[in-house]
Design an enzyme around this catalytic site. Sequence first.
Site, PDB file in Angstrom:
ATOM      1  N   CYS A  80      -0.441   6.528   9.897  1.00  0.00           N
ATOM      2  CA  CYS A  80       0.773   5.883  10.384  1.00  0.00           C
ATOM      3  C   CYS A  80       0.456   4.592  11.133  1.00  0.00           C
ATOM      4  CB  CYS A  80       1.514   6.856  11.305  1.00  0.00           C
ATOM      5  SG  CYS A  80       3.020   6.189  12.014  1.00  0.00           S
TER       6      CYS A  80
ATOM      7  N   GLU B 141       0.829  -1.203   0.000  1.00  0.00           N
ATOM      8  CA  GLU B 141       0.000   0.000   0.000  1.00  0.00           C
ATOM      9  C   GLU B 141       0.866   1.258   0.000  1.00  0.00           C
ATOM     10  OE1 GLU B 141      -4.206  -1.239   1.987  1.00  0.00           O
ATOM     11  OE2 GLU B 141      -2.632  -0.704   3.412  1.00  0.00           O
TER      12      GLU B 141
END
EC number: 2.1.1.192
Length: 356
Positions: A346, A89
């Site tokens: 994150c 990703e």
Amino acid sequence: MKELVNILDFLPEELGEKIKPMFRVKQIYQWIYQKYANNFSDMSSLPKDLRLELAQNFHFSPVKCVKNEQSKDGSIKYLFELIDGLRVESVLLPMKEEKIDTEGKRISHARYTICVSSQVGCKSSCSFCLTAKGGLKRNLSAGEIVGQILWIKKQNNIPYERRVNIVYMGMGEPLDNLKNVSKAVKILAQNDGLAISPRRQTISTSGLAKQIKELGQMNLGVLLAISLHAVNDELRTELMPINKAYNIAAIMDAVREFPIDQRKRVMFEYLLIDGINDKLEHAKELVKLLNGIKAKVNLILFNPHEGSLYKRPSLENAIKFQDLLSSKGVTCTIRESKGLDISAACGQLKERAKEQ
């Protein structure tokens, strides 16, 4: 059938060993990285026999986008499938930047950051990170790293000359794949290519001290980010088992040796986890730890994910943590977590299996 080679894996001088004369390599680079050619037959300035030769020996589609999701904040997460079927990703983070023009008018334009993956999975086993749950499958090649950026720029009609920042903060530990990551940095920086200066490329690491030194010795001119997340070895080892191999002292020694532009700082990423590492006593210890280092602290509020045992701290506590650091002269910001609603923030990226 002959196996085609990924042309994105080659620096100009390497491609020049296979293709003559050298000015043709320059043209090929420009077609791929600046004109966003879809195939070799598009490269109309090349002789027909050379286009045929290229098509018989190379490809430049190392990644295929199989899914994308757009966040309400404008971030876009891309799921790429590699030639062997594995998946990674990447995230496009568009931001608005305002400037004052020559007439004193305020103008705004888009500024882009692309967060790229360097491995399929990760072996660092950080307890707060979703990527690590599936373990490490393999390293990405330089071309597979570059391919993510090229595809995203092309898909979003971002001109090659438009300023873009690259952060190696996606899936994987970049310094565990230093050979290919450093090559990707060089490929991206080519003037006949995307021309992304190393000063606009940030390599993030969980603290591989030996590789930090190796990266510094390469003198690439890249920026360095350290995923610190704790101020003592006991807690850091609990959060990040890699600390058993490279403790905080070893990391700090490596950082002090790292060559950094006078106008830049080493970024220290500090993930605030409710009740774990977000107390003011931790902030005070962090100030001591960074003494003598030209540092910038990036505070990140923990982003929850499926199966996580940790909690996101309050913004109020994060601001108190930031205020203490700032009062002691430490440059500190609280990172706005983009893409939370699409699991693109994150620690939320992972290799997603094919849908059955």
